[in-house]
Write an enzyme that holds these catalytic residues in place. Structure first.
Site, PDB file in Angstrom:
ATOM      1  N   ASP A  25      -2.265  11.626  12.513  1.00  0.00           N
ATOM      2  CA  ASP A  25      -2.971  10.941  11.419  1.00  0.00           C
ATOM      3  C   ASP A  25      -3.510   9.596  11.881  1.00  0.00           C
ATOM      4  O   ASP A  25      -3.393   8.591  11.175  1.00  0.00           O
ATOM      5  CB  ASP A  25      -2.040  10.758  10.224  1.00  0.00           C
ATOM      6  CG  ASP A  25      -2.805  10.372   8.954  1.00  0.00           C
ATOM      7  OD1 ASP A  25      -4.004  10.720   8.858  1.00  0.00           O
ATOM      8  OD2 ASP A  25      -2.217   9.719   8.068  1.00  0.00           O
ATOM      9  N   GLY A  68       0.832  -1.198   0.000  1.00  0.00           N
ATOM     10  CA  GLY A  68       0.000   0.000   0.000  1.00  0.00           C
ATOM     11  C   GLY A  68       0.859   1.236   0.000  1.00  0.00           C
ATOM     12  O   GLY A  68       2.024   1.204  -0.390  1.00  0.00           O
ATOM     13  N   PHE A  69       0.276   2.324   0.467  1.00  0.00           N
ATOM     14  CA  PHE A  69       0.965   3.602   0.516  1.00  0.00           C
ATOM     15  C   PHE A  69       1.069   4.072   1.949  1.00  0.00           C
ATOM     16  O   PHE A  69       0.111   3.998   2.705  1.00  0.00           O
ATOM     17  CB  PHE A  69       0.212   4.668  -0.283  1.00  0.00           C
ATOM     18  CG  PHE A  69       0.239   4.458  -1.764  1.00  0.00           C
ATOM     19  CD1 PHE A  69       1.347   4.812  -2.502  1.00  0.00           C
ATOM     20  CD2 PHE A  69      -0.850   3.904  -2.414  1.00  0.00           C
ATOM     21  CE1 PHE A  69       1.374   4.634  -3.865  1.00  0.00           C
ATOM     22  CE2 PHE A  69      -0.840   3.716  -3.768  1.00  0.00           C
ATOM     23  CZ  PHE A  69       0.283   4.084  -4.508  1.00  0.00           C
ATOM     24  N   GLY A  70       2.233   4.590   2.287  1.00  0.00           N
ATOM     25  CA  GLY A  70       2.376   5.322   3.528  1.00  0.00           C
ATOM     26  C   GLY A  70       2.168   6.793   3.250  1.00  0.00           C
ATOM     27  O   GLY A  70       1.966   7.205   2.115  1.00  0.00           O
ATOM     28  N   VAL A  71       2.234   7.599   4.291  1.00  0.00           N
ATOM     29  CA  VAL A  71       2.053   9.033   4.116  1.00  0.00           C
ATOM     30  C   VAL A  71       3.140   9.604   3.224  1.00  0.00           C
ATOM     31  O   VAL A  71       2.888  10.437   2.367  1.00  0.00           O
ATOM     32  CB  VAL A  71       2.064   9.730   5.487  1.00  0.00           C
ATOM     33  CG1 VAL A  71       2.111  11.238   5.316  1.00  0.00           C
ATOM     34  CG2 VAL A  71       0.840   9.333   6.282  1.00  0.00           C
ATOM     35  N   ASN A  72       4.375   9.127   3.421  1.00  0.00           N
ATOM     36  CA  ASN A  72       5.500   9.696   2.689  1.00  0.00           C
ATOM     37  C   ASN A  72       6.011   8.818   1.567  1.00  0.00           C
ATOM     38  O   ASN A  72       6.940   9.221   0.869  1.00  0.00           O
ATOM     39  CB  ASN A  72       6.665   9.983   3.653  1.00  0.00           C
ATOM     40  CG  ASN A  72       6.330  11.092   4.620  1.00  0.00           C
ATOM     41  OD1 ASN A  72       5.482  11.920   4.337  1.00  0.00           O
ATOM     42  ND2 ASN A  72       6.984  11.101   5.765  1.00  0.00           N
ATOM     43  N   GLY A  73       5.474   7.633   1.387  1.00  0.00           N
ATOM     44  CA  GLY A  73       6.027   6.800   0.336  1.00  0.00           C
ATOM     45  C   GLY A  73       5.284   5.503   0.123  1.00  0.00           C
ATOM     46  O   GLY A  73       4.321   5.172   0.807  1.00  0.00           O
ATOM     47  N   LEU A  74       5.779   4.762  -0.854  1.00  0.00           N
ATOM     48  CA  LEU A  74       5.217   3.477  -1.238  1.00  0.00           C
ATOM     49  C   LEU A  74       5.761   2.385  -0.323  1.00  0.00           C
ATOM     50  O   LEU A  74       6.908   2.441   0.123  1.00  0.00           O
ATOM     51  CB  LEU A  74       5.589   3.193  -2.695  1.00  0.00           C
ATOM     52  CG  LEU A  74       5.197   1.856  -3.291  1.00  0.00           C
ATOM     53  CD1 LEU A  74       3.684   1.763  -3.423  1.00  0.00           C
ATOM     54  CD2 LEU A  74       5.853   1.682  -4.654  1.00  0.00           C
ATOM     55  N   VAL A  75       4.951   1.359  -0.057  1.00  0.00           N
ATOM     56  CA  VAL A  75       5.345   0.286   0.850  1.00  0.00           C
ATOM     57  C   VAL A  75       5.200  -1.056   0.149  1.00  0.00           C
ATOM     58  O   VAL A  75       4.142  -1.363  -0.410  1.00  0.00           O
ATOM     59  CB  VAL A  75       4.496   0.296   2.143  1.00  0.00           C
ATOM     60  CG1 VAL A  75       4.982  -0.782   3.107  1.00  0.00           C
ATOM     61  CG2 VAL A  75       4.544   1.662   2.805  1.00  0.00           C
TER      62      VAL A  75
END
EC number: 2.7.11.24
Length: 587
Positions: free
Chosen positions: A149, A27-34
C-alpha cells in the site's frame, strides 16, 4: 487543553489510562483510527493507532501487522515503541482475549501527500526522498515483506531534517521468495493509482515488484506535482498505462489481446511515452523511471538495483544500506493461512477458532522492554495513512483539495464505526473485488459495455448468439422504407409503455369496430390495419430488428436507428406486415 484531549480520546473510544494525555486527531490508518498524544512517562509526543479486534478479519490484519512491525528496525521505517491492550496494559500472551489493541508509534510531522498538496517539490528534494524510499524498501523486501500500500499518504516526512520514513503496514504481507505463492495470495491492495499493470490483470499473483511500481509513480508525482496515472477505475487505469508504458514480452501481449483487445494498438506503439508525458523531467530521471515503470515485473528494477542507478549516485552508499538479518520464512506464513481459513467462517464461529489456535502468535505478541533492547530487529511502524481499508475493498487515497487530517477535522463522529464510514466518502466510491474488474467486462465488437450504458442494450446484447437467420424480405423492405425517418429507441419503448398503461381497453381495439375486427386470415398472417389510427408498437418486430442491429460489427450511424422504427407499424389499409411469421422464422 488536557481536558479537551481527554474528551477527544473518549469520543473515539480510546482507553489508555492516565499515561497518555492531550489527544488530537491525526487521521486513519489501514486498520484503525490514529490520534496523537503525549506520553507523560517517556515525555515525548507519539501517535497512537487503535485497532478494534471485532472479528476474524480485523484479528488477522492486527496479528499480521503486529508480527511484521515488531521485526522491522530501520532508519526509513517509522518506529513503534510498544503495543498496549485496554487501559494501557501490556499486550502479552493471547491477542484473542482482547477487544482492542493500541500501537504506540513515532510521531511524524507530516506526510508526502500533504507536501505535494502545497506544490511541486524541487528535484533535489524529490531525489533525496526517492533515495530514502528505496533504501527503506530494500530493507523491507530483504525481510520477505511486501508493503502492498505504498502511496504518498503512507510516506512520512520530517521537515526539520528531511528524513523520510515508510509507514502503515496494515496491508503488509509476508512472502518467502523461496516458495511459489501463486493462487495463495489475497488480492493485492495497492491503491489503484499506484497499482502495477500485472496487479490489474492478475490481482492474486504478484511479487515485491508491485512496491517498486508504486515507488516509480510516487517519484513521477514528486517531480511533476501530479499523479502519473489517475484513472477513474481499473479499466481506465490500464488504458492510461498502455498509452505510456510499452509492452515488450509476447506473453503479456497475448494476455492483453485476450482480456482487452480494443485497448491495444496493432503495432504495440505507445501514444505518449514518458518523455512526452513528462516534458519537464530531465532525461536522467526519465531513464530511471523507464527502468522502474516496466509492464512486466521481471524487467523492473529491484530496490537494490534502483539504489545503484546513476540518478541515485549523489546519495548512494551501499555500505549504509542495510538489509534484514532475520527475514521472515515460510513458517511465519502458516499462521496467516490459518487466519485466512478462519476468516471464511462466520463471526459466530470465531470463539471456536480462537480456542483451537490459542498460542499461534503468543510469543510474537509479548512486548517486553528487555526484549526490545536485545533484539536486533525491533517493531517499527508508521502512524498511518489516510483511508481505512478492508481486504476486499480498495479505497482511493487523498483528494486533491484537502489533506487527510483536514478532512478528518471537518467531520465529527460518535464512534469508531462512524469514523470509518465517513472516511470512505473521501474515496472515488470504486469497489474492487476479486477477480479483477477487467475479467468481468463483457466484450462485444471489441468495445466494452461501460457501466453507464442503457441496461436494455446490455440485455439485448446477450441475445446475440440466439439471433439466427436474417429477417424476411418483407421485413427488410418495410425497414428500408423507414431508414430515413428519425428514431429513438427509448421513445419507442416509452410510446409502447404509455399505450399499455391505460388498461386492456386502450391496448387493444374496441370489439364493436368492424374495421378493427380480426379477419379470418390464414395462420401466420395478421389482419389488415387501419391507416387512420395512430401507430401501434409491435414488441416482437422491435426485438427482432434490435437484434439485427446488435449483430452488426460496425458502428451504426444515427439514421440506422430507423430500422427500429419499423416496430411501430402505421395502420394503412392493405399494408400487411407478417409479424407472426417473421417472429417464428427469427426465433
Amino acid at each position: 487543553m488536557a481536558e479537551k484531549g481527554d474528551c477527544i480520546a473518549s469520543v473515539y473510544g480510546y482507553d489508555l489510562g492516565g499515561r497518555f494525555v492531550d489527544f488530537q486527531p491525526l487521521g486513519f490508518g489501514v486498520n484503525g483510527l490514529v490520534l496523537s498524544a503525549v506520553d507523560s512517562r517517556a515525555c515525548r509526543k507519539v501517535a497512537v493507532k487503535k485497532i478494534a479486534l471485532s472479528d476474524a478479519r480485523s484479528m488477522k490484519h492486527a496479528l499480521r501487522e503486529i508480527k511484521i512491525i515488531r521485526r522491522l528496525d530501520h532508519d526509513n521505517i517509522v518506529k513503534v515503541y510498544e503495543v498496549l491492550g485496554p487501559k494501557g496494559t501490556d499486550l502479552q500472551g493471547e491477542l484473542f482475549k482482547f477487544s482492542v489493541a493500541y500501537i504506540v508509534q513515532e510521531y511524524m510531522e507530516t506526510d508526502l501527500a500533504r507536501l505535494l498538496e502545497q506544490g511541486t517539490l524541487a528535484e533535489e528534494h524529490a531525489k533525496l526522498f526517492m533515495y530514502q524510499l528505496l533504501r527503506g524498501l530494500k530493507y523491507i523486501h530483504s525481510a520477505n515483506v511486501l508493503h502492498r500500500d505504498l502511496k504518498p499518504a503512507n510516506i512520512f516526512i520530517s521537515t526539520e531534517d528531511l528524513v523520510l520514513k515508510i509507514g502503515d503496514f496494515g496491508l503488509a504481507r509476508i512472502v518467502d521468495q523461496h516458495y511459489s505463492h501463486k493462487g495463495y495470495l489475497s488480492e493485492g491492495l495497492v491503491t489503484k493509482w499506484y497499482r502495477s499493470p500485472r496487479l490489474l490483470l492478475s490481482p492474486n499473483n504478484y511479487t515485491k515488484a508491485i512496491d517498486m511500481w508504486a515507488a516509480g509513480c510516487i517519484l513521477a508525482e514528486m517531480l511533476t506535482g501530479r499523479m502519473l496515472f489517475a484513472g477513474a477505475h481499473e479499466l481506465e487505469q490500464m488504458q492510461l498505462i498502455l498509452e505510456t508504458i510499452p509492452v515488450i514480452r509476447e506473453e503479456d501481449k497475448d494476455e492483453l489481446l485476450r482480456v482487452m483487445p480494443s485497448f491495444v494498438s496493432s503495432t504495440w506503439e505507445v501514444k505518449r511515452p514518458l518523455r512526452k508525458l513528462l516534458p519537464e523531467v530531465n532525461s536522467e530521471a526519465i531513464d530511471f523511471l523507464e527502468k522502474i515503470l516496466t509492464f512486466n515485473p521481471m524487467d523492473r528494477l529491484t530496490a537494490e538495483m534502483g539504489l545503484q542507478h546513476p540518478y541515485m549516485s549523489p546519495y548512494s552508499c551501499p555500505e549504509d544500506e542495510p538489509t534484514s538479518q532475520h527475514p521472515f520464512r515460510i513458517e511465519d506464513e502458516i499462521d496467516d493461512i490459518v487466519l485466512m481459513a478462519a476468516n471464511q467462517s462466520q463471526l459466530s464461529n470465531w470463539d471456536t477458532c480462537s480456542s483451537r489456535y490459542p498460542v499461534s502468535l503468543s510469543s510474537d505478541l509479548e512486548w517486553r522492554p528487555d526484549r526490545c533492547q536485545d533484539a536486533s530487529e525491533v517493531q517499527r511502524d508508521p502512524r498511518a495513512g489516510s483511508a481505512p481499508l478492508a481486504e476486499d475493498v480498495q479505497v482511493d487515497p487523498r483528494k486533491d483539495s484537502h489533506s487527510s487530517s483536514e478532512r478528518f477535522l471537518e467531520q465529527s463522529h460518535s464512534s469508531m464505526e462512524r469514523a470509518f464510514e465517513a472516511d470512505y466518502g473521501r474515496s472515488c466510491d470504486y469497489k474492487v473485488g476479486s477477480p479483477s474488474y477487467l475479467d468481468k467486462l463483457l466484450w462485444r465488437d471489441n468495445k466494452p459495455h461501460h457501466y453507464s450504458e442503457p441496461k436494455l442494450i446490455l440485455d439485448l446484447s446477450h441475445w446475440k448468439q440466439a439471433a439466427g437467420a436474417p429477417p424476411t424480405a418483407t421485413g427488410l423492405a418495410d425497414t428500408g422504407a423507414r431508414e430515413d425517418e428519425p428514431a429513438s429507441l427509448f421513445l419507442e419503448i416509452a410510446q409502447w409503455v404509455k399505450s399499455t398503461q391505460g388498461g386492456p381497453e386502450h391496448a387493444s381495439p374496441p370489439a364493436d369496430d368492424p374495421e378493427r375486427r380480426l379477419s379470418a386470415s390464414p395462420p401466420g398472417r395478421p389482419a389488415p390495419v387501419d391507416g387512420g389510427a395512430s401507430p401501434q408498437f409491435d414488441l416482437d418486430v422491435f426485438i427482432s430488428r434490435a437484434l439485427k442491429l446488435c449483430t452488426k460489427p460496425e458502428d451504426l450511424p444515427d439514421n440506422k436507428l430507423g430500422d427500429l422504427n419499423g416496430a411501430c407499424i402505421p395502420e394503412h389499409p392493405g399494408d400487411l406486415v407478417q409479424t407472426e411469421a417473421f417472429s417464428k422464422e427469427r426465433w
